[in-house]
Design a protein around this motif. Sequence first.
Motif, PDB file in Angstrom:
ATOM      1  N   PHE A 144     -33.417 -15.878   6.237  1.00 45.14           N
ATOM      2  CA  PHE A 144     -32.787 -16.683   7.290  1.00 45.14           C
ATOM      3  C   PHE A 144     -32.754 -15.900   8.601  1.00 45.14           C
ATOM      4  CE2 PHE A 144     -31.168 -18.375   3.310  1.00 45.14           C
ATOM      5  CZ  PHE A 144     -31.234 -19.736   3.508  1.00 45.14           C
ATOM      6  N   ASP A 145     -33.879 -15.196   8.892  1.00 45.22           N
ATOM      7  CA  ASP A 145     -33.885 -14.347  10.087  1.00 45.22           C
ATOM      8  C   ASP A 145     -34.180 -15.145  11.353  1.00 45.22           C
ATOM      9  OD1 ASP A 145     -33.365 -12.221   8.476  1.00 45.22           O
ATOM     10  OD2 ASP A 145     -35.482 -11.726   8.174  1.00 45.22           O
ATOM     11  N   ALA A 146     -34.753 -16.335  11.195  1.00 44.75           N
ATOM     12  CA  ALA A 146     -35.139 -17.107  12.380  1.00 44.75           C
ATOM     13  C   ALA A 146     -33.897 -17.613  13.108  1.00 44.75           C
ATOM     14  CB  ALA A 146     -35.992 -18.296  11.941  1.00 44.75           C
ATOM     15  N   ALA A 147     -34.080 -17.966  14.377  1.00 45.86           N
ATOM     16  CA  ALA A 147     -32.963 -18.514  15.163  1.00 45.86           C
ATOM     17  C   ALA A 147     -32.401 -19.736  14.442  1.00 45.86           C
ATOM     18  CB  ALA A 147     -33.440 -18.873  16.557  1.00 45.86           C
ATOM     19  N   VAL A 148     -33.281 -20.588  13.957  1.00 39.76           N
ATOM     20  CA  VAL A 148     -32.875 -21.677  13.066  1.00 39.76           C
ATOM     21  C   VAL A 148     -33.942 -21.800  11.987  1.00 39.76           C
ATOM     22  CG1 VAL A 148     -31.515 -23.130  14.624  1.00 39.76           C
ATOM     23  CG2 VAL A 148     -33.983 -23.413  14.532  1.00 39.76           C
ATOM     24  N   THR A 149     -33.530 -22.183  10.772  1.00 41.82           N
ATOM     25  CA  THR A 149     -34.480 -22.305   9.663  1.00 41.82           C
ATOM     26  C   THR A 149     -34.807 -23.775   9.484  1.00 41.82           C
ATOM     27  OG1 THR A 149     -33.567 -20.347   8.609  1.00 41.82           O
ATOM     28  CG2 THR A 149     -34.793 -21.869   7.195  1.00 41.82           C
ATOM     29  N   GLY A 168     -27.494 -16.249   9.363  1.00 39.92           N
ATOM     30  CA  GLY A 168     -28.595 -17.202   9.496  1.00 39.92           C
ATOM     31  C   GLY A 168     -28.535 -18.303   8.444  1.00 39.92           C
ATOM     32  N   VAL A 169     -27.898 -18.016   7.330  1.00 38.83           N
ATOM     33  CA  VAL A 169     -27.712 -19.045   6.282  1.00 38.83           C
ATOM     34  C   VAL A 169     -26.992 -20.262   6.875  1.00 38.83           C
ATOM     35  CG1 VAL A 169     -26.464 -19.520   4.127  1.00 38.83           C
ATOM     36  CG2 VAL A 169     -27.650 -17.341   4.416  1.00 38.83           C
ATOM     37  N   HIS A 170     -26.164 -20.004   7.882  1.00 39.64           N
ATOM     38  CA  HIS A 170     -25.401 -21.075   8.532  1.00 39.64           C
ATOM     39  C   HIS A 170     -26.081 -21.558   9.828  1.00 39.64           C
ATOM     40  CE1 HIS A 170     -22.016 -21.011   5.831  1.00 39.64           C
ATOM     41  NE2 HIS A 170     -21.688 -19.775   6.073  1.00 39.64           N
ATOM     42  N   ARG A 171     -27.402 -21.309   9.943  1.00 37.97           N
ATOM     43  CA  ARG A 171     -28.129 -21.810  11.120  1.00 37.97           C
ATOM     44  C   ARG A 171     -29.377 -22.568  10.661  1.00 37.97           C
ATOM     45  NH1 ARG A 171     -27.612 -16.502  13.131  1.00 37.97           N
ATOM     46  NH2 ARG A 171     -29.827 -16.291  12.670  1.00 37.97           N
ATOM     47  N   VAL A 172     -29.163 -23.546   9.821  1.00 33.87           N
ATOM     48  CA  VAL A 172     -30.283 -24.323   9.284  1.00 33.87           C
ATOM     49  C   VAL A 172     -30.491 -25.568  10.158  1.00 33.87           C
ATOM     50  CG1 VAL A 172     -30.928 -25.743   7.310  1.00 33.87           C
ATOM     51  CG2 VAL A 172     -30.040 -23.449   6.945  1.00 33.87           C
TER      52      VAL A 172
END
Length: 343
Positions: free
Chosen positions: A105-110, A280-284
């Motif tokens: 989950f490294d991306a700004a949003v997944t 990042g887990v919380h930026r899907v």
Amino acid sequence: MKLLILGGTRFLGRHLAQQALQAGHELSMLHRGRSAGGLFPEAEHLIADRDREGEFAAALAGGAWDAVIDTSAYLPRQVQAAAAALAGRVGQYHLVSTISVYAGFDAAVTDEGAPLQVLPDPGVQVVDGSSYGGLKALCEAAAYEGFEDGCLVSRPGLLVGPFDPTGRFTWWVQRFVRADSGDDDETEVLAPGEPTTPVQFIDARDAAAWMLHQAEAGHRGTYNLTGPESPATMGELLAAARDTLAPTSQLLWVDEDFLLARGVAPWSDLPVWLPQAQSGVHRVDITRALDTGLQCRPWAQTLRDTAVWAASAAPPALGGPLRPQVGLAPEREADLRAAWRER
Ligand SMILES: NC(=O)c1ccc[n+]([C@@H]2O[C@H](COP(=O)([O-])OP(=O)(O)OC[C@H]3O[C@@H](n4cnc5c(N)ncnc54)[C@H](OP(=O)(O)O)[C@@H]3O)[C@@H](O)[C@H]2O)c1
């Protein structure tokens, strides 16, 4: 619509079943009859263990459905068995997967195109924390292969609300209920990390409503499925919990390094919360779900309804809350607050 739920009696499936019946759909449910006996007498109950292929196929023999929602597949062979038993006799097959399928989950949003986990041993049969995501990724591949004419995969994030067996979000609800109990030791609530840390979760009733809508619309494809509709933070969640459940309580924000150094485990000791490095887990990305009708109810409603359910004295078999061991014990939280003040 003729709808089949593979599962349907515990949490997400239970909300699905309730909403499907309310909407007037003709409902069949396949389960082993172990959880919540006597539920939904209006539905057809196909009692079978999906891990016993002969029994599973026999229970489904002769049936035909417009849509199937599979809430209980964790191993690719279970999806393959569903395809063998059902292909050609269903319109849409909907596999309930998870955002845990993502490799990172490294991306700004997944978004839905992000790389998936690959298991070192794809034949593993034990579903645990290390295999769950990779096995669900294999389930997704099996679903697309087995139901090539009509497959939908949803990837929910954290599901919350009444009937949640995990106790995670419910722990926060009960913590704020304690903060409102008049006990002076409980009025100050430890708030972990930074208020700006992102947070995502979805009321299982909203996930169920979206799933039913997809069945009615006959959509295909893969969709992340979490909430809220706009990006939100831990600070907003805890403020909403305070305002809804314990208006006279106070939040004590405690630095994440301080908590981690004292062995506080994100997600389990302080459920829902993840430190910045894992947040990042919380930026899907949920654009696709929103574009296909996802609507998320106000947090206050989820908080209140969860509090009412969690206070129920009914046993789990009758829909009352399980009491899983998650979340800090009151004494440990009090010690941490005191140590933070004395630092
Ligand atoms: N909780 C979360 O935060 C979260 C997040 C992301 C994704 N998910 C996914 O969401 C789904 C949620 O499931 P749920 O538990 O809430 O669904 P559910 O449909 O409410 O409950 C599970 C159902 O499966 C049945 N079942 C279990 N094992 C079975 C077997 N061997 N044969 C036949 N039936 C069986 C259970 O009934 P019996 O026990 O009576 O058989 C029950 O009806 C899961 O696929 C999970 O991976 C959850």
